[in-house]
Enzyme design. Structure first.
Site, short mmCIF file in Angstrom:
data_model
loop_
_atom_site.label_atom_id
_atom_site.label_comp_id
_atom_site.label_asym_id
_atom_site.label_seq_id
_atom_site.Cartn_x
_atom_site.Cartn_y
_atom_site.Cartn_z
CG HIS A 129 35.99 42.69 38.48
ND1 HIS A 129 34.70 42.70 38.69
CD2 HIS A 129 36.38 43.81 38.96
CE1 HIS A 129 34.31 43.81 39.31
NE2 HIS A 129 35.23 44.35 39.70
CD GLU A 130 40.24 44.80 39.45
OE1 GLU A 130 40.06 46.20 38.93
OE2 GLU A 130 39.56 44.67 40.47
CG HIS A 133 37.00 47.67 36.27
ND1 HIS A 133 35.58 48.12 36.32
CD2 HIS A 133 36.89 47.02 37.55
CE1 HIS A 133 34.92 47.89 37.24
NE2 HIS A 133 35.94 47.38 38.23
CG HIS A 139 31.53 47.68 39.92
ND1 HIS A 139 31.95 48.48 41.10
CD2 HIS A 139 32.79 46.77 39.53
CE1 HIS A 139 33.24 47.92 41.18
NE2 HIS A 139 33.72 47.17 40.25
CB CYS A 140 27.74 44.10 36.01
SG CYS A 140 26.18 43.15 35.40
CB CYS A 164 25.82 39.32 32.54
SG CYS A 164 25.90 41.02 32.30
CB CYS A 167 29.13 42.79 30.91
SG CYS A 167 28.68 43.69 32.50
#
Ligand SMILES: [Zn+2]
Ligand SMILES: [Zn+2]
Length: 175
Positions: A129-130, A133, A139-140, A164, A167
């Site tokens: 996640h980070e 970024h 954010h999704c 996903c 993304c």
């Protein structure tokens, strides 16, 4: 875009964490992943909150920056940022550095028995996640996408460790 990802442990993190993460992140981002130096905990403890301010962690990581690599720091410290009760992690997009906290990824934090596999899965999700970024992803809205914002550990458990399709496409465009 980065030529590699460097994992940096703060001194409170055992080495076995970054060893398994290394392999997984190399697979997810198709980039070499190296282990950097181990950093001392920054002077960021708030005795009233029993938590650490996240910004000094990002600053310590930034001091290690040499090229266009992305640096991901890992700490056991329970992190917070101004205006937030806690954060699982934080990314400084322009700086190419991010940090994740392990403190709230343990089941024991929630009074539950420890689960090694679940813990590792959570660490991977927060790390991806980070780093997502840092690759320019926001954010999704998809709750199963790794870029979905985690308000609680439940959100982390609902999402996958992968991106996903939307993304994934953005990630390809950005890198
Ligand atoms: Zn985020
Ligand atoms: Zn997504």
């Amino acid at each position: 875009m980065p030529d590699k990802i460097v994992l940096v442990r703060f001194e409170d993190v055992v080495s076995s964490i970054s060893r398994s993460l290394k392999r997984e992140l190399a697979r997810v981002f198709s980039l070499p992943v190296e282990e950097g130096t181990v950093l001392p905990l920054p002077n960021a403890y708030d005795a009233n909150r029993h938590q650490y301010l996240s910004l000094p962690f990002l600053e310590s990581l930034l001091s290690l920056k040499q090229g266009k690599e992305f640096i991901l720091g890992i700490t056991e410290a329970d992190l917070y940022a101004p205006g937030l009760n806690f954060i699982f992690g934080e990314a400084a997009l322009m700086a190419g550095v991010a940090v994740i906290s392990l403190a709230r990824l343990y089941s024991s934090f929630y009074g539950l028995p420890e689960d090694e596999d679940l813990f590792k899965e959570r660490v991977l999700k927060e790390a991806v996640h980070e780093l997502g970024h840092l690759f320019g992803l926001k954010h999704c809205p998809n709750p199963h996408c790794v870029m979905h914002f985690s308000n609680s550990i439940n959100d982390t458990d609902v999402k996958a460790a992968s991106f996903c399709e939307v993304c994934k496409r953005k990630l390809r465009l950005n890198s």
